[in-house]
Scaffold this motif. Structure first.
Motif, mmCIF file in Angstrom:
data_model
loop_
_atom_site.group_PDB
_atom_site.id
_atom_site.type_symbol
_atom_site.label_atom_id
_atom_site.label_comp_id
_atom_site.label_asym_id
_atom_site.label_seq_id
_atom_site.Cartn_x
_atom_site.Cartn_y
_atom_site.Cartn_z
ATOM 1 N N ASP A 2 1.522 24.807 -20.120
ATOM 2 C CA ASP A 2 0.986 26.165 -19.936
ATOM 3 C C ASP A 2 1.010 26.416 -18.433
ATOM 4 O O ASP A 2 0.383 25.677 -17.660
ATOM 5 C CB ASP A 2 -0.450 26.190 -20.507
ATOM 6 N N GLY A 3 1.748 27.443 -18.032
ATOM 7 C CA GLY A 3 1.872 27.737 -16.611
ATOM 8 C C GLY A 3 0.529 28.011 -15.937
ATOM 9 O O GLY A 3 0.361 27.745 -14.743
ATOM 10 N N ASP A 4 -0.430 28.504 -16.717
ATOM 11 C CA ASP A 4 -1.756 28.760 -16.136
ATOM 12 C C ASP A 4 -2.480 27.443 -15.848
ATOM 13 O O ASP A 4 -3.198 27.324 -14.858
ATOM 14 C CB ASP A 4 -2.598 29.622 -17.086
ATOM 15 N N VAL A 5 -2.270 26.459 -16.741
ATOM 16 C CA VAL A 5 -2.851 25.124 -16.494
ATOM 17 C C VAL A 5 -2.175 24.513 -15.266
ATOM 18 O O VAL A 5 -2.840 23.962 -14.376
ATOM 19 C CB VAL A 5 -2.668 24.203 -17.736
ATOM 20 N N GLU A 6 -0.856 24.661 -15.187
ATOM 21 C CA GLU A 6 -0.134 24.103 -14.032
ATOM 22 C C GLU A 6 -0.646 24.719 -12.725
ATOM 23 O O GLU A 6 -0.784 24.005 -11.711
ATOM 24 C CB GLU A 6 1.375 24.343 -14.153
ATOM 25 N N ALA A 7 -0.934 26.016 -12.769
ATOM 26 C CA ALA A 7 -1.404 26.694 -11.549
ATOM 27 C C ALA A 7 -2.719 26.097 -11.040
ATOM 28 O O ALA A 7 -3.042 26.189 -9.858
ATOM 29 C CB ALA A 7 -1.561 28.187 -11.817
ATOM 30 N N SER B 116 3.009 5.942 -22.392
ATOM 31 C CA SER B 116 2.734 6.838 -23.522
ATOM 32 C C SER B 116 2.680 8.295 -23.065
ATOM 33 O O SER B 116 2.304 8.586 -21.933
ATOM 34 C CB SER B 116 1.385 6.453 -24.139
ATOM 35 N N ILE B 117 3.057 9.166 -24.005
ATOM 36 C CA ILE B 117 2.926 10.610 -23.730
ATOM 37 C C ILE B 117 1.574 11.137 -24.212
ATOM 38 O O ILE B 117 1.293 12.328 -24.098
ATOM 39 C CB ILE B 117 4.070 11.420 -24.377
ATOM 40 N N ARG B 118 0.737 10.251 -24.762
ATOM 41 C CA ARG B 118 -0.575 10.681 -25.263
ATOM 42 C C ARG B 118 -1.412 11.239 -24.100
ATOM 43 O O ARG B 118 -1.368 10.706 -22.992
ATOM 44 C CB ARG B 118 -1.305 9.502 -25.917
ATOM 45 N N GLY B 119 -2.109 12.328 -24.369
ATOM 46 C CA GLY B 119 -2.971 12.901 -23.334
ATOM 47 C C GLY B 119 -2.302 13.992 -22.523
ATOM 48 O O GLY B 119 -2.967 14.673 -21.736
ATOM 49 N N ILE B 120 -0.988 14.154 -22.704
ATOM 50 C CA ILE B 120 -0.302 15.242 -21.982
ATOM 51 C C ILE B 120 -0.522 16.535 -22.771
ATOM 52 O O ILE B 120 -0.197 16.601 -23.954
ATOM 53 C CB ILE B 120 1.204 14.924 -21.819
ATOM 54 N N PRO B 121 -1.103 17.555 -22.137
ATOM 55 C CA PRO B 121 -1.393 18.788 -22.885
ATOM 56 C C PRO B 121 -0.130 19.590 -23.165
ATOM 57 O O PRO B 121 0.939 19.292 -22.616
ATOM 58 C CB PRO B 121 -2.318 19.553 -21.931
ATOM 59 N N LEU B 122 -0.253 20.609 -23.978
ATOM 60 C CA LEU B 122 0.865 21.541 -24.149
ATOM 61 C C LEU B 122 1.123 22.232 -22.813
ATOM 62 O O LEU B 122 0.172 22.618 -22.124
ATOM 63 C CB LEU B 122 0.523 22.602 -25.196
ATOM 64 N N PRO C 279 -1.862 17.931 -14.622
ATOM 65 C CA PRO C 279 -2.815 17.059 -15.323
ATOM 66 C C PRO C 279 -2.634 15.586 -14.950
ATOM 67 O O PRO C 279 -1.503 15.136 -14.676
ATOM 68 C CB PRO C 279 -2.474 17.290 -16.808
ATOM 69 N N ALA C 280 -3.746 14.849 -14.953
ATOM 70 C CA ALA C 280 -3.715 13.443 -14.523
ATOM 71 C C ALA C 280 -2.729 12.614 -15.353
ATOM 72 O O ALA C 280 -2.019 11.753 -14.814
ATOM 73 C CB ALA C 280 -5.118 12.853 -14.627
ATOM 74 N N TRP D 284 6.687 18.821 -18.662
ATOM 75 C CA TRP D 284 5.585 18.659 -17.700
ATOM 76 C C TRP D 284 6.024 17.781 -16.525
ATOM 77 O O TRP D 284 5.697 18.056 -15.358
ATOM 78 C CB TRP D 284 4.371 18.016 -18.386
ATOM 79 N N LEU D 285 6.755 16.706 -16.843
ATOM 80 C CA LEU D 285 7.178 15.786 -15.771
ATOM 81 C C LEU D 285 8.116 16.461 -14.780
ATOM 82 O O LEU D 285 8.300 15.979 -13.661
ATOM 83 C CB LEU D 285 7.859 14.549 -16.378
ATOM 84 N N SER D 286 8.717 17.578 -15.205
ATOM 85 C CA SER D 286 9.657 18.288 -14.333
ATOM 86 C C SER D 286 8.951 19.371 -13.497
ATOM 87 O O SER D 286 9.614 20.187 -12.861
ATOM 88 C CB SER D 286 10.765 18.933 -15.171
ATOM 89 N N ARG D 287 7.630 19.377 -13.515
ATOM 90 C CA ARG D 287 6.869 20.361 -12.751
ATOM 91 C C ARG D 287 6.056 19.682 -11.659
ATOM 92 O O ARG D 287 5.514 18.605 -11.893
ATOM 93 C CB ARG D 287 5.939 21.161 -13.677
ATOM 94 N N PRO D 288 5.877 20.236 -10.484
ATOM 95 C CA PRO D 288 6.589 21.423 -10.035
ATOM 96 C C PRO D 288 8.077 21.105 -9.835
ATOM 97 O O PRO D 288 8.442 19.939 -9.664
ATOM 98 C CB PRO D 288 5.918 21.749 -8.694
#
Ligand SMILES: Cc1cc2nc3c(=O)[nH]c(=O)nc-3n(C[C@H](O)[C@H](O)[C@H](O)COP(=O)(O)O)c2cc1C
Length: 202
Positions: A46-51, A38-44, A55-56, A92-96
């Motif tokens: 945000d590069g600041d969140v990524e920094a 599921s994609i549930r729980g994946i936040p929007l 996310p789990a 998100w899955l493509s980061r980093p």
């Protein structure tokens, strides 16, 4: 055993796409499984969140993708394109970017979709192609299945009620799993791991 990971691009409780994914899990060929993620729980994104760290929910989904032989994306269509929530999850899955090769590189993806409209996600499925290409996946193009006018295809409990679609879905899955098996056999003959190492993205 061939292991496919299926991801629905809708969060809606009564989602046609999630219902299609559940039907696919039931109709998999012998010696093949479809695990539903599921994609549930994946936040929007945000590069600041990524920094601050991935996310789990993203890390968990990445690990599930990595251990699968193939990934089945079951996509809704929004405004003739990819739904933002689903694209956000893939982004998100493509980061980093250094992880793109490990998660997506050479990985064998397939697309399915259901929509309320008459064209059954044809434009959404087409809109995914540049994304899958950029990430260096190896999409399967052996068949297409677009479930149109989905309100009449599933009952109120989300069960597939059209025998023709059920048969088409079965054939689609059989073709996709055969492709995954051919690829795995080819890789083992060549003495290579079955997956990865062919990414162009990053
Ligand atoms: C913002 C938005 C845009 C939509 N655009 C389309 C569209 O372009 N084509 C289409 O066939 N259906 C469109 N729909 C209807 C969806 O097919 C329908 O909501 C469907 O139930 C979504 O998939 P789900 O049941 O898996 O959530 C749209 C729905 C929303 C919410």
């Amino acid at each position: 055993m061939t292991k496919v990971l299926g991801i629905s691009g809708s969060l809606r409780r009564g989602s046609y796409n999630s219902a299609l994914l559940r039907a696919a899990a039931r109709l998999m060929p012998e010696d093949a499984t479809l695990e539903i993620a599921s994609i549930r729980g994946i936040p929007l994104y945000d590069g600041d969140v990524e920094a601050q760290g991935i996310p789990a929910a993203v890390t968990q989904l990445k690990e599930a993708i990595i251990t699968a032989d193939g990934v089945l994306l079951v996509t809704p269509e929004y405004n003739n394109s990819v739904p933002g929530v689903f694209k956000n999850a893939i982004d998100w899955l493509s980061r980093p970017a250094s992880d793109v090769k490990r998660v997506f590189g050479g990985r064998r993806f397939a697309l399915l979709g259901a929509s309320a409209g008459a064209f059954g996600t044809v434009l959404s499925q087409a809109a995914w192609l540049p994304v899958l290409r950029t990430l260096g996946t190896q999409p399967w193009f052996g068949a297409r299945l677009m479930v149109a006018r989905a309100a009449g295809v599933f009952d109120e409990a989300g069960n597939l009620k059209e025998a023709l679609i059920e048969e088409q879905l079965k054939q689609f899955l059989a073709g996709y799993v055969a492709f995954l098996r051919r690829a795995a056999a080819g890789a083992s003959r060549a003495g290579q791991p079955g997956q990865g190492g062919q990414a162009q993205g990053g």
